[in-house]
Design a protein around this motif. Structure first.
Motif, mmCIF file in Angstrom:
data_model
loop_
_atom_site.group_PDB
_atom_site.id
_atom_site.type_symbol
_atom_site.label_atom_id
_atom_site.label_comp_id
_atom_site.label_asym_id
_atom_site.label_seq_id
_atom_site.Cartn_x
_atom_site.Cartn_y
_atom_site.Cartn_z
ATOM 1 N N ALA A 484 31.129 -29.969 33.432
ATOM 2 C CA ALA A 484 31.636 -28.727 33.985
ATOM 3 C C ALA A 484 32.854 -28.339 33.396
ATOM 4 N N GLY A 485 33.216 -27.085 33.199
ATOM 5 C CA GLY A 485 34.367 -26.376 32.261
ATOM 6 C C GLY A 485 34.352 -25.085 32.729
ATOM 7 N N VAL A 486 35.136 -24.508 31.594
ATOM 8 C CA VAL A 486 35.434 -22.991 31.466
ATOM 9 C C VAL A 486 35.033 -22.435 30.155
ATOM 10 N N ASN A 487 34.515 -21.236 30.073
ATOM 11 C CA ASN A 487 33.780 -20.705 29.037
ATOM 12 C C ASN A 487 34.490 -19.407 28.745
ATOM 13 N N SER A 488 35.146 -19.162 27.447
ATOM 14 C CA SER A 488 35.734 -18.012 27.086
ATOM 15 C C SER A 488 34.826 -17.364 26.008
ATOM 16 N N GLN A 489 35.418 -16.216 25.313
ATOM 17 C CA GLN A 489 34.481 -15.486 24.655
ATOM 18 C C GLN A 489 34.045 -16.484 23.179
ATOM 19 N N TYR A 490 35.092 -17.199 22.831
ATOM 20 C CA TYR A 490 34.734 -18.049 21.413
ATOM 21 C C TYR A 490 35.107 -19.499 21.549
ATOM 22 N N PHE A 491 35.832 -19.938 22.820
ATOM 23 C CA PHE A 491 35.887 -21.149 23.129
ATOM 24 C C PHE A 491 35.580 -21.679 24.348
ATOM 25 N N ALA A 492 35.604 -23.098 24.465
ATOM 26 C CA ALA A 492 35.263 -23.567 25.646
ATOM 27 C C ALA A 492 35.971 -25.048 25.687
ATOM 28 N N SER A 493 36.011 -25.289 27.094
ATOM 29 C CA SER A 493 36.660 -26.682 27.538
ATOM 30 C C SER A 493 35.892 -27.196 28.750
ATOM 31 N N LYS A 552 33.193 -22.505 20.080
ATOM 32 C CA LYS A 552 31.811 -22.423 20.244
ATOM 33 C C LYS A 552 30.907 -22.161 19.259
ATOM 34 N N ARG A 553 30.856 -23.446 18.275
ATOM 35 C CA ARG A 553 30.038 -23.529 17.190
ATOM 36 C C ARG A 553 28.786 -24.258 17.867
ATOM 37 N N PRO A 554 27.632 -23.515 17.703
ATOM 38 C CA PRO A 554 26.314 -24.044 18.288
ATOM 39 C C PRO A 554 25.902 -25.428 18.044
ATOM 40 N N THR A 555 26.251 -25.781 16.775
ATOM 41 C CA THR A 555 25.963 -27.268 16.239
ATOM 42 C C THR A 555 26.927 -28.259 16.828
ATOM 43 N N GLY A 563 25.488 -27.373 24.331
ATOM 44 C CA GLY A 563 25.053 -26.236 23.620
ATOM 45 C C GLY A 563 24.720 -24.978 24.505
ATOM 46 N N GLN A 564 24.555 -25.079 25.679
ATOM 47 C CA GLN A 564 24.047 -23.859 26.540
ATOM 48 C C GLN A 564 25.051 -23.121 26.764
ATOM 49 N N THR A 565 26.402 -23.248 26.352
ATOM 50 C CA THR A 565 27.425 -22.449 26.511
ATOM 51 C C THR A 565 27.443 -21.191 25.651
ATOM 52 N N VAL A 566 26.886 -21.272 24.490
ATOM 53 C CA VAL A 566 26.688 -20.095 23.763
ATOM 54 C C VAL A 566 25.655 -19.370 24.230
ATOM 55 N N ASP A 567 26.002 -18.183 24.907
ATOM 56 C CA ASP A 567 24.970 -17.171 25.599
ATOM 57 C C ASP A 567 24.620 -16.190 24.747
ATOM 58 N N TYR A 568 23.359 -15.966 24.452
ATOM 59 C CA TYR A 568 22.839 -14.803 23.654
ATOM 60 C C TYR A 568 22.177 -13.938 24.558
ATOM 61 N N GLY A 569 22.265 -14.174 25.882
ATOM 62 C CA GLY A 569 21.564 -13.084 26.526
ATOM 63 C C GLY A 569 20.126 -13.372 27.043
ATOM 64 N N VAL A 682 29.159 -13.551 20.324
ATOM 65 C CA VAL A 682 29.461 -15.088 20.464
ATOM 66 C C VAL A 682 29.841 -15.763 19.269
ATOM 67 N N ASP A 683 29.511 -14.947 18.014
ATOM 68 C CA ASP A 683 29.476 -15.550 16.654
ATOM 69 C C ASP A 683 31.176 -15.885 16.250
ATOM 70 N N ILE A 684 31.483 -17.121 16.441
ATOM 71 C CA ILE A 684 32.746 -17.353 16.200
ATOM 72 C C ILE A 684 33.148 -17.180 14.759
ATOM 73 N N GLU A 685 32.180 -17.125 13.917
ATOM 74 C CA GLU A 685 32.402 -16.899 12.347
ATOM 75 C C GLU A 685 33.002 -15.567 12.056
ATOM 76 N N LEU A 686 32.797 -14.678 13.018
ATOM 77 C CA LEU A 686 33.179 -13.397 12.639
ATOM 78 C C LEU A 686 34.617 -13.175 13.368
ATOM 79 N N ARG A 687 35.283 -14.052 14.129
ATOM 80 C CA ARG A 687 36.294 -13.945 14.816
ATOM 81 C C ARG A 687 37.547 -13.524 14.027
ATOM 82 N N GLN A 688 37.557 -14.397 12.882
ATOM 83 C CA GLN A 688 38.772 -13.981 12.031
ATOM 84 C C GLN A 688 38.351 -13.532 10.566
#
Length: 844
Positions: A484-493, A552-555, A563-569, A682-688
């Motif tokens: 159980a946790g909290v999910n933000s755009q590019y990070f999760a805990s 939130k890197r899928p691997t 891994g389900q926390t990366v939601d592509y719709g 959701v792609d964190i690689e594009l974040r920076q």
């Protein structure tokens, strides 16, 4: 024509306003029943019921003293209830909000004095052989158990009243840090703890991949400073790998001067550092053991903080309508509280407000103790940070983004009691992108485990904030919690239990939501144990958890089973998004720039679709060639709609033209557009990822390009919206140019290639499309710059394709004359029907 269209818009708006007023007038009313407890002060106390567009005050001073219940009629809707007035500080309402619906037109709320929180006695390591205060008298027969005694004769350990007002030896509040912020070190995290509550204050990521995108000031480190007598700030903690640590700053030092400015107190450190920039070298004047010293430090960029005090998140949202102290009282992360000890009700006991003793501390672990003499318990929280193995530093998905938490509850008395506790999750998750995101910043997720199958559930932050007790459909699910946790755009805990004891989970609202900004509500999760029975001194409850906090890197998420926390719709869009994401990363591996990779992806998509787009272009050209004939047909059959349609169909068949064929590329591009949108989201690689390395503009392809900060001079309704609850919508604090360029290209494309109208209806449609383009500008204004880049490249390709495409030569002998009139069996205006009507009239 323009006047008629303007009149149509004004009339439509008037009808809409009138309809809304009529609906508001006729909607059913709900009843708010207010029960006032005896002895409650009423003078100067008001209850305010507020909803969007409606606010009602109930002045208690106007209610007679002998009236204990009053009722008020309210239109259906959701109302937030608050107390106002000088005498309202000691009062509390039983419900913070009420909801009236057609199915529920009655809500009862009680007003009473605010209950005083219970305090827990805390002692520092009492001797084990000392009889606790809760131990039964010596003359009591052995073997008697407190839970078996008759009501009213329970031992003090099981009574809530036995917990309060006990003298305790105070423990000094400490801050400690484990791990390191050094990207080349052995840790991926720097974790700071607060001795009050043994809570996690902040989790900072060490990787250079993840910096704070909202704070561009220089980073020296976080010190947990306190005011020093006579001025200055006393350093509470110094994290390994920070510039302060590299400069030689130590806990206990007093900073008296920073970057050439005098430090008046703890608060002034943040104020001074706000005016600095990364790579800037500053000097610190300090006092160490009463002796002055000078240190030099080189500032760096702020690391990404996945967990931090909510007040710091609010400071990054200065253009949002929030109170200045929002988040100041929000609790920190991973607070533990007892919920049951025997028959004692401990719901009001707050162990998060108590100071725990730091029992052990090194570079990778910290252990905290709290002894509750009146309860006969000792609670221990031990945190251990994951460490990188040799050679794993260059591995982005190494399993090193977690703390291992071991909770131990030890019984100090001989008594059979059932003990249960609750563990709250992370708070203060990042809200970067709050002004352009159309989704919740902090969504609650939970995995329910049955055998080896984990069922994933997500509840959006907005739904939890609006109805915290109504949007949790899995609270009573009998399945155990996998995570159980909290999910933000590019990070999760997340909290991941490592034991098999039964747990329940639910979302918790931390702090007070703001109307209209529910997506910024501080959300956390709460895990509650079912309880375990301990019967004698020395027995313990031991539970272990993994506390994940990372990107939130899928691997990487798959390594932790979340891994389900990366939601592509939706699954169809998800499949397309994953394919496009893989292609995008492949192009990036070749060119080393995601801006170029997006352009290459666009070209690839356009090349694949070239046969279809070629047919579309040729069809548009054919449409322009047929315009004169179509116009002639419309004039000839102006009053005969059926004959006109038949003539147009015959013309299209003769020239092998299909009007709907031009829509096919659009329908094919729509899934690609949605898939790419979800991938960019959701792609964190594009974040920076910058469009042009070295430029501050468009340095984050997953966000708008943010050319200029106009928040200092732009009206508030432009930034936050809300001008009479009408347009324009919230545009945010930045001027973005890529969305404007995107829509401009669309308008040019429309103007250049839209054939001239053949009738008034087509002319009206084209004018409506022009106005729609203006609306499109608002819709696209806060879209990710990477997506705008895709549209700009695609539109430019389409323009070039249209200009460079050779016009088809007319076929030999192809007639362009007007098709012969089509004979119809019946016509609304035909002569045959007129003659029949005349004969019928004569026959009469």
């Amino acid at each position: 024509m323009q006047r008629n269209f303007a009149a149509f818009l004004v009339l439509s708006f008037g009808v809409l306003v009138g309809w809304m007023a009529l609906v508001n007038y006729l909607r059913p009313m709900g009843t708010l029943e207010l029960a006032i407890a005896e002895g409650v002060a009423r003078d100067g106390v008001k209850i305010v019921a507020k909803s969007p567009g409606n606010e009602i005050e109930i002045d208690l001073s106007t209610i007679a003293e002998d009236e204990s219940e009053v009722s008020r009629q309210l239109p259906i809707g959701e109302y937030e209830l608050t107390l106002d007035g000088d005498a309202a500080a000691g009062l509390a309402l039983s419900k913070p909000r009420v909801l009236f619906t057609k199915a529920n037109l009655l809500n009862r709320v009680e007003l009473a004095e605010r209950p005083q929180p219970k305090k827990v006695e805390v002692a520092e390591n009492p001797p084990r052989d000392k009889p606790p205060a809760d131990k039964p008298p010596a003359d009591k027969p052995p073997g008697d158990k407190p839970v078996d005694t008759p009501p009213g004769d329970e031992p003090p350990a099981d009574k809530p009243d036995a917990i309060v007002e006990a003298p305790a030896k105070k423990v000094a509040r400490q801050h400690v840090a484990i791990g390191s912020i050094d990207p080349d070190g052995a840790f991926r995290q720097l974790v700071t703890f607060d001795g009050r509550g043994a809570a996690v204050e902040r989790i900072e990521l060490a990787s250079h991949r993840y910096h704070d995108l909202e704070d561009d000031s220089g980073y020296l480190g976080h010190f947990a400073p306190t005011d020093a007598k006579g001025g200055g700030a006393v350093v509470g903690v110094v994290g390994v790998g920070t510039p302060a640590n590299a400069a030689g700053l130590k806990p206990g030092d007093t900073i008296v001067e920073l970057a050439g400015e005098k430090v008046e107190g703890a608060a002034s450190i943040e104020t001074i550092l706000a005016g600095t920039r990364p790579e800037e070298e500053i000097e610190l004047a300090i006092l160490r053991d009463g002796k002055p010293a000078t240190l030099s430090a080189t500032l760096v960029r702020h690391p990404m903080q996945i967990v931090r005090p909510e007040l710091e998140n609010r400071r990054h949202r200065q253009v949002s309508p929030e109170p200045s102290n929002r988040g100041a009282d929000d609790p920190l992360s991973f607070i533990l509280n007892l919920t049951k000890v025997g028959d004692a009700d401990l719901e009001d006991v707050d162990l998060g407000a108590e100071v725990w003793q730091v029992a052990a501390h090194d570079e990778s672990s910290a252990e905290f103790h709290l002894t509750l003499e009146k309860l006969g318990l000792r609670v221990t929280k031990r945190y251990e940070l994951a460490k990188l193995d040799n050679g794993e530093n260059g591995h982005a998905d190494a399993r090193a983004y977690h703390l291992k938490l071991k909770v131990t509850i030890e019984q100090l008395v001989d008594a059979e009691r059932k003990i249960a506790y609750r563990l709250d999750g992370p708070t203060g998750m990042p809200t970067e992108g709050w002004w352009y995101s159309r989704m919740g910043m902090r969504d609650y997720f939970v995995g329910l485990k049955e055998d080896e199958v984990v069922d994933y559930h997500l509840t959006q932050c907005v739904a939890i904030a609006k109805r915290p007790d109504e949007n949790d459909g899995i609270r009573n699910d009998p399945r155990n919690i996998a995570f159980a946790g909290v999910n933000s755009q590019y990070f999760a805990s997340a909290i991941i239990p490592l034991h098999d004891d039964q747990l329940m989970s639910r979302p918790i609202v931390v702090g007070k939501p703001i109307e209209g900004y529910e997506n910024l509500t501080n959300i956390t999760c709460r895990l509650t144990t079912q309880g375990k029975t301990l019967s004698k001194a020395g027995e313990t409850i031991e539970h272990e958890y993994e506390l994940f906090a990372g990107p939130k890197r899928p691997t990487l998420l798959t390594e932790y089973g979340i891994g389900q926390t990366v939601d592509y719709g939706w699954w169809a869009w998800a499949w397309i998004a994953k394919v496009l994401q893989g292609v995008l990363h492949t192009f990036y591996a070749v060119v080393g720039n995601y801006g170029l990779a997006i352009l290459m992806l666009t070209v690839m998509v356009r090349l694949i679709m070239f046969p279809l787009s070629r047919k579309q272009v040729l069809g548009a050209m054919k449409m322009q060639e047929l315009q004169p004939e179509m116009k002639r047909i419309n004039e000839t059959y102006k009053k005969d709609l059926e004959a006109r349609n038949r003539a147009l169909s015959q013309l299209f068949r003769k020239h092998n033209y299909h009007p709907l064929a031009g829509c096919l590329p659009i329908f094919i591009q729509l899934p690609i557009f949605i898939g790419l949108y979800n991938s960019l989201w959701v792609d964190i690689e594009l974040r920076q990822a910058p469009l042009i390395p070295g430029l501050a503009w468009c340095s984050n392809l997953s966000a708008p390009d943010m050319l200029h900060d106009w928040s200092r001079w732009m009206p508030d309704f432009v930034i936050n919206g809300g001008l009479f609850s009408m347009l324009p919508p919230a545009m945010g604090p930045f001027l973005n140019v890529l969305p404007i360029l995107t829509v401009a290209l669309m308008i040019v494309q429309q103007k250049m290639f839209t054939p001239p109208p053949t009738n008034e209806q087509a002319e009206m449609q084209q004018k409506i499309m022009k106005y729609m383009m203006v609306i499109m500008c608002f819709l696209f204004y806060k879209v990710a710059s990477g997506l705008c880049l895709y549209f700009i490249c695609s539109s430019t390709w389409g323009l070039a394709e249209r200009k460079l495409m050779p016009k088809p030569a007319p076929k030999e002998g192809e007639a362009t004359a007007l098709p012969p009139p089509v004979k119809t069996k019946s016509s609304s205006n035909g002569s045959a029907s007129k003659n029949k009507n005349k004969k019928r009239q004569k026959g009469r």
